[in-house]
Design an enzyme around this catalytic site. Structure first.
Site, PDB file in Angstrom:
ATOM      1  N   ASN A  88      -2.086   0.230   6.658  1.00  0.00           N
ATOM      2  CA  ASN A  88      -1.576  -1.012   7.237  1.00  0.00           C
ATOM      3  C   ASN A  88      -0.729  -1.821   6.265  1.00  0.00           C
ATOM      4  O   ASN A  88      -0.630  -3.039   6.365  1.00  0.00           O
ATOM      5  CB  ASN A  88      -2.717  -1.835   7.845  1.00  0.00           C
ATOM      6  CG  ASN A  88      -3.775  -2.186   6.828  1.00  0.00           C
ATOM      7  OD1 ASN A  88      -3.646  -1.892   5.643  1.00  0.00           O
ATOM      8  ND2 ASN A  88      -4.838  -2.831   7.282  1.00  0.00           N
ATOM      9  N   LYS A 125       0.815  -1.217   0.000  1.00  0.00           N
ATOM     10  CA  LYS A 125       0.000   0.000   0.000  1.00  0.00           C
ATOM     11  C   LYS A 125       0.857   1.278   0.000  1.00  0.00           C
ATOM     12  O   LYS A 125       2.066   1.231   0.244  1.00  0.00           O
ATOM     13  CB  LYS A 125      -0.942  -0.025   1.214  1.00  0.00           C
ATOM     14  CG  LYS A 125      -1.987  -1.165   1.139  1.00  0.00           C
ATOM     15  CD  LYS A 125      -2.976  -1.084   2.293  1.00  0.00           C
ATOM     16  CE  LYS A 125      -4.031  -2.180   2.196  1.00  0.00           C
ATOM     17  NZ  LYS A 125      -5.048  -2.076   3.278  1.00  0.00           N
ATOM     18  N   TYR A 145     -12.394  -2.048  -4.100  1.00  0.00           N
ATOM     19  CA  TYR A 145     -12.886  -2.135  -2.727  1.00  0.00           C
ATOM     20  C   TYR A 145     -14.416  -2.057  -2.655  1.00  0.00           C
ATOM     21  O   TYR A 145     -14.968  -1.731  -1.602  1.00  0.00           O
ATOM     22  CB  TYR A 145     -12.255  -1.038  -1.870  1.00  0.00           C
ATOM     23  CG  TYR A 145     -10.869  -1.384  -1.349  1.00  0.00           C
ATOM     24  CD1 TYR A 145     -10.675  -2.459  -0.481  1.00  0.00           C
ATOM     25  CD2 TYR A 145      -9.762  -0.631  -1.705  1.00  0.00           C
ATOM     26  CE1 TYR A 145      -9.422  -2.775   0.010  1.00  0.00           C
ATOM     27  CE2 TYR A 145      -8.484  -0.951  -1.217  1.00  0.00           C
ATOM     28  CZ  TYR A 145      -8.333  -2.023  -0.360  1.00  0.00           C
ATOM     29  OH  TYR A 145      -7.086  -2.336   0.118  1.00  0.00           O
ATOM     30  N   HIS A 152      -2.406  -5.356   1.449  1.00  0.00           N
ATOM     31  CA  HIS A 152      -3.694  -6.009   1.205  1.00  0.00           C
ATOM     32  C   HIS A 152      -3.413  -7.466   0.870  1.00  0.00           C
ATOM     33  O   HIS A 152      -2.415  -7.762   0.219  1.00  0.00           O
ATOM     34  CB  HIS A 152      -4.419  -5.364   0.016  1.00  0.00           C
ATOM     35  CG  HIS A 152      -5.558  -6.216  -0.501  1.00  0.00           C
ATOM     36  ND1 HIS A 152      -6.822  -6.154   0.038  1.00  0.00           N
ATOM     37  CD2 HIS A 152      -5.592  -7.179  -1.462  1.00  0.00           C
ATOM     38  CE1 HIS A 152      -7.598  -7.040  -0.590  1.00  0.00           C
ATOM     39  NE2 HIS A 152      -6.874  -7.670  -1.502  1.00  0.00           N
ATOM     40  N   GLU A 195      -9.350 -10.847  -7.966  1.00  0.00           N
ATOM     41  CA  GLU A 195      -8.434  -9.716  -7.770  1.00  0.00           C
ATOM     42  C   GLU A 195      -7.216  -9.821  -8.691  1.00  0.00           C
ATOM     43  O   GLU A 195      -6.747  -8.808  -9.218  1.00  0.00           O
ATOM     44  CB  GLU A 195      -8.018  -9.646  -6.298  1.00  0.00           C
ATOM     45  CG  GLU A 195      -9.198  -9.262  -5.403  1.00  0.00           C
ATOM     46  CD  GLU A 195      -8.902  -9.305  -3.904  1.00  0.00           C
ATOM     47  OE1 GLU A 195      -9.825  -9.009  -3.119  1.00  0.00           O
ATOM     48  OE2 GLU A 195      -7.760  -9.631  -3.518  1.00  0.00           O
TER      49      GLU A 195
HETATM   50  P1  ADP Z   1      -8.095  -6.649   5.649  1.00  0.00           P
HETATM   51  O1  ADP Z   1      -7.243  -5.749   4.783  1.00  0.00           O
HETATM   52  O2  ADP Z   1      -7.363  -7.132   6.850  1.00  0.00           O
HETATM   53  O3  ADP Z   1      -8.715  -7.789   4.856  1.00  0.00           O
HETATM   54  P2  ADP Z   1     -10.733  -5.359   5.596  1.00  0.00           P
HETATM   55  O4  ADP Z   1     -10.968  -6.126   4.325  1.00  0.00           O
HETATM   56  O5  ADP Z   1     -11.740  -5.484   6.666  1.00  0.00           O
HETATM   57  O6  ADP Z   1      -9.302  -5.760   6.225  1.00  0.00           O
HETATM   58  O7  ADP Z   1     -10.574  -3.810   5.273  1.00  0.00           O
HETATM   59  C1  ADP Z   1      -9.935  -3.382   4.097  1.00  0.00           C
HETATM   60  C2  ADP Z   1      -9.013  -2.245   4.439  1.00  0.00           C
HETATM   61  O8  ADP Z   1      -9.787  -1.139   4.884  1.00  0.00           O
HETATM   62  C3  ADP Z   1      -8.035  -2.500   5.588  1.00  0.00           C
HETATM   63  O9  ADP Z   1      -6.867  -3.209   5.204  1.00  0.00           O
HETATM   64  C4  ADP Z   1      -7.714  -1.088   6.034  1.00  0.00           C
HETATM   65  O10 ADP Z   1      -6.777  -0.458   5.150  1.00  0.00           O
HETATM   66  C5  ADP Z   1      -9.078  -0.413   5.882  1.00  0.00           C
HETATM   67  N1  ADP Z   1      -9.850  -0.462   7.136  1.00  0.00           N
HETATM   68  C6  ADP Z   1     -10.462  -1.555   7.678  1.00  0.00           C
HETATM   69  N2  ADP Z   1     -11.091  -1.240   8.819  1.00  0.00           N
HETATM   70  C7  ADP Z   1     -10.878   0.083   9.014  1.00  0.00           C
HETATM   71  C8  ADP Z   1     -11.265   1.013  10.029  1.00  0.00           C
HETATM   72  N3  ADP Z   1     -12.012   0.633  11.069  1.00  0.00           N
HETATM   73  N4  ADP Z   1     -10.857   2.300   9.889  1.00  0.00           N
HETATM   74  C9  ADP Z   1     -10.109   2.694   8.843  1.00  0.00           C
HETATM   75  N5  ADP Z   1      -9.712   1.869   7.848  1.00  0.00           N
HETATM   76  C10 ADP Z   1     -10.082   0.579   7.931  1.00  0.00           C
HETATM   77 MG    MG Z   2     -10.074  -7.669   3.269  1.00  0.00          MG
END
Ligand code: ADP
Ligand code: MG
Length: 140
Positions: free
Chosen positions: A114, A11, A51, A117, A128
């Site tokens: 974070n 990212k 997304y 992905h 994807e």
């Molecule tokens: P993951 O990436 O672990 O699969 P999700 O699919 O739930 O997590 O969410 C997609 C992305 O959205 C996350 O990697 C993060 O960048 C962002 N995200 C998820 N939850 C939050 C939140 N509560 N606040 C801000 N950004 C979030």
């Molecule tokens: Mg996810």
């Protein structure tokens, strides 16, 4: 389980800090092989479509804005049980909750920024991968 594939994005928080190599090293050390990789700058439309499953979530607009705030590295990863293996080395979505030794614990900035992905199922991995790569761009 036989070797299979998953999809990864390094990212914008990671490209900004010039740690794409550090992320990839952790993926490789976890037993994943990069069989396709390119650095791109997503358009808003592309990020919104990618997304789309999160469209109703409160963080959707911020997430899209973050994902287009700089370049990303999209990758296809191959390995035994690739989807779960990648999720394991990524760590929990919120780095504060991620296990020591995971990418998010060691490198991520926040729950949004974070660093990585990773696909969450074989079905989504296939979708994807096809979203970003032509078959001939993937060389195992
Ligand atoms: P993951 O990436 O672990 O699969 P999700 O699919 O739930 O997590 O969410 C997609 C992305 O959205 C996350 O990697 C993060 O960048 C962002 N995200 C998820 N939850 C939050 C939140 N509560 N606040 C801000 N950004 C979030
Ligand atoms: Mg996810």
């Amino acid at each position: 389980m036989a070797a299979n594939r998953t999809f990864s994005i390094i990212k914008p928080d990671a490209t900004r800090r010039n740690i794409t190599g550090a992320v990839t090293k952790m993926l490789e050390e976890a037993g994943l092989r990069v069989v396709a990789s390119k650095r791109i700058h997503m358009s808003r439309e592309q990020a919104e479509e990618f997304y789309g499953v999160h469209r109703e979530r409160p963080f959707f607009n911020d997430l899209v804005t973050f994902m287009i705030s700089g370049p990303v590295v999209v990758q296809v990863l191959e390995g035994e049980n690739a989807v779960q293996r990648n999720r394991d080395i990524m760590g929990a979505t919120n780095p504060a909750n991620a296990d020591v030794g995971t990418i998010r614990k060691e490198l991520a900035e926040s729950i949004e920024a974070n660093s990585v992905h990773g696909s969450d199922s074989d079905e989504n991995a296939a979708t994807e991968i096809a979203f970003f790569f032509k078959p001939e761009e993937i060389v195992g």
